[in-house]
Design a protein around this motif. Structure first.
Motif, PDB file in Angstrom:
ATOM      1  N   LYS A 172       0.843  -1.190   0.000  1.00 28.85           N
ATOM      2  CA  LYS A 172       0.000   0.000   0.000  1.00 28.85           C
ATOM      3  C   LYS A 172       0.877   1.238   0.000  1.00 28.85           C
ATOM      4  N   SER A 176       0.271  -2.950   7.387  1.00 28.43           N
ATOM      5  CA  SER A 176      -1.052  -2.621   6.862  1.00 28.43           C
ATOM      6  C   SER A 176      -1.976  -3.843   6.905  1.00 28.43           C
ATOM      7  N   LYS A 217      -5.220   2.086  -5.093  1.00 25.65           N
ATOM      8  CA  LYS A 217      -5.272   0.621  -4.952  1.00 25.65           C
ATOM      9  C   LYS A 217      -3.905   0.088  -4.526  1.00 25.65           C
ATOM     10  N   LEU A 218      -3.906  -1.133  -4.038  1.00 28.10           N
ATOM     11  CA  LEU A 218      -2.645  -1.796  -3.732  1.00 28.10           C
ATOM     12  C   LEU A 218      -1.880  -2.020  -5.028  1.00 28.10           C
ATOM     13  N   GLU A 256      -4.807  -4.083   5.548  1.00 22.56           N
ATOM     14  CA  GLU A 256      -5.382  -4.218   4.207  1.00 22.56           C
ATOM     15  C   GLU A 256      -4.472  -5.057   3.311  1.00 22.56           C
ATOM     16  N   VAL A 257      -3.162  -4.802   3.382  1.00 21.80           N
ATOM     17  CA  VAL A 257      -2.196  -5.563   2.584  1.00 21.80           C
ATOM     18  C   VAL A 257      -2.176  -7.028   3.016  1.00 21.80           C
ATOM     19  N   GLU A 273      -4.492  -8.781   4.470  1.00 19.42           N
ATOM     20  CA  GLU A 273      -5.729  -9.458   4.087  1.00 19.42           C
ATOM     21  C   GLU A 273      -5.735  -9.756   2.591  1.00 19.42           C
ATOM     22  N   ALA A 274      -5.248  -8.808   1.784  1.00 21.31           N
ATOM     23  CA  ALA A 274      -5.181  -9.024   0.334  1.00 21.31           C
ATOM     24  C   ALA A 274      -4.187 -10.125  -0.009  1.00 21.31           C
ATOM     25  N   SER A 320       0.882   4.784   0.866  1.00 21.40           N
ATOM     26  CA  SER A 320       0.068   5.737   1.640  1.00 21.40           C
ATOM     27  C   SER A 320       0.386   7.185   1.293  1.00 21.40           C
TER      28      SER A 320
END
Length: 322
Positions: free
Chosen positions: A54, A88, A68-69, A90-91, A93-94, A56
């Motif tokens: 990510k 992160s 987006k990633l 989010e990272v 989890e992706a 930021s």
């Protein structure tokens, strides 16, 4: 020189450096995993998406975050860029989703696979995978294909990283295999079932991150953690001659190229060194191979033998008197 901050750690790098390369310069504590990128192979990377991060902050000039990633192996660093990887949610989890996708059709061959113990997909699934699968449908299967006397192809294990294709294109004197078909029917195959016998074709085994391409001469002979890796070299007119010999007792079970801490081969070796030189007398032994302590191969692996201190009567007297 652009300055980038990854998971709170900053570094200045040269223009054109990617986020992944900058992360590796900092160290493994911030470097994302990579299943398809290979620094010594041109145009590699961008296929597996395990190295997504990510951004930021885009840069000092344009501080807006990227929406987006992004794949770190294909995204260049900009001055003032701030990147989040392991910090992160989010990272992470992706990446867990990417891992699940890579394992979607992967068979549970680890107990019989020769790559077990040094498989990058095993490491990835251990760190980012789920305890069980959510899919119930049948996994894809492929017609078994004989691609030569030295290399065994298991297409069901392939994650289509394209590394072997790029090795054949850039290192050997003629590529006879590639990725056929499209979508979930894509597979590694040879043209009109030709055998892969180029002089540097064995390097496809070393660059494969999973057990899709394995050494036929080592097939089912031993688990890697039961072997003893030793650095050795010989005078070779085709390659550097710098290899790792994998011993079991006095027998050389296999010969591989030397890999760095990122799992990439330092010097590609020829098939003569890899498949035809299996005697200790063929080599000059340098010493035990350094193995990372986190690797299962490090079990019972001794790099330095220290002679125990011999006790004298003066050492024993205080113990008796006490």
């Amino acid at each position: 020189m652009p300055k980038v901050t990854i998971d709170g750690k900053s570094i200045e790098v040269a223009e054109g450096t990617t986020i992944l390369q900058a992360a590796r310069m900092i160290g493994p504590e911030v470097a994302p995993p990579a299943m398809c990128y290979y620094s010594k192979l041109k145009t590699s990377g961008g296929y597996c998406r395990t190295c997504i991060v990510k951004v930021s902050k885009g840069s000092d000039k344009d501080p807006r975050p990227m929406p987006k990633l992004v794949p770190s192996c294909r995204t260049n660093v900009m001055d003032g860029m701030e990147v989040l990887n392991f910090t992160s949610p989010e990272v992470m989890e992706a990446r867990k989703g990417v891992t699940e996708f890579l394992l979607l059709n992967h068979p549970l061959d680890c107990p019989i696979c020769d790559q077990a113990g040094e498989c990058q997909l095993q490491d990835l699934s251990f760190e980012n995978g789920s305890a069980k699968t959510r899919t119930e449908f049948e996994r894809r299967t492929f017609h078994k294909l004989n691609i030569g006397n030295h290399i065994q192809l298991h297409m069901t294990r392939c994650i289509l990283c394209y590394r072997c294709v790029k090795v054949a294109e850039q290192i050997t004197d003629g590529r006879v295999h590639g990725v056929m078909n499209r979508g979930d029917h894509s597979e590694i195959s040879t043209y009109i079932e030709q055998a892969i016998d180029n002089d540097f074709s064995g390097n496809m085994i070393d660059v494969c991150p999973v057990g899709a391409l394995t050494d036929k001469t080592f097939r089912f002979k031993s688990r890697v953690w039961f072997t003893k890796p030793v650095d050795a070299h010989r005078n070779c007119d085709k390659c550097s001659g710098k290899v790792v010999l994998w011993y079991q007792k006095d027998e050389v079970l296999r010969v591989t190229g030397r890999k760095d801490k990122w799992g990439e081969v330092e010097d590609f070796i020829c098939n003569t060194c890899r498949f035809e030189k299996k005697k200790t007398s063929d080599w000059t032994i340098e010493g035990p191979r350094h193995i990372d302590k986190h690797s299962v191969i490090s079990s019972n692996h001794y790099e330095k033998m220290v002679k125990p201190k011999e006790l004298t009567i003066n050492d024993i007297k205080p113990l008796i008197e006490a």
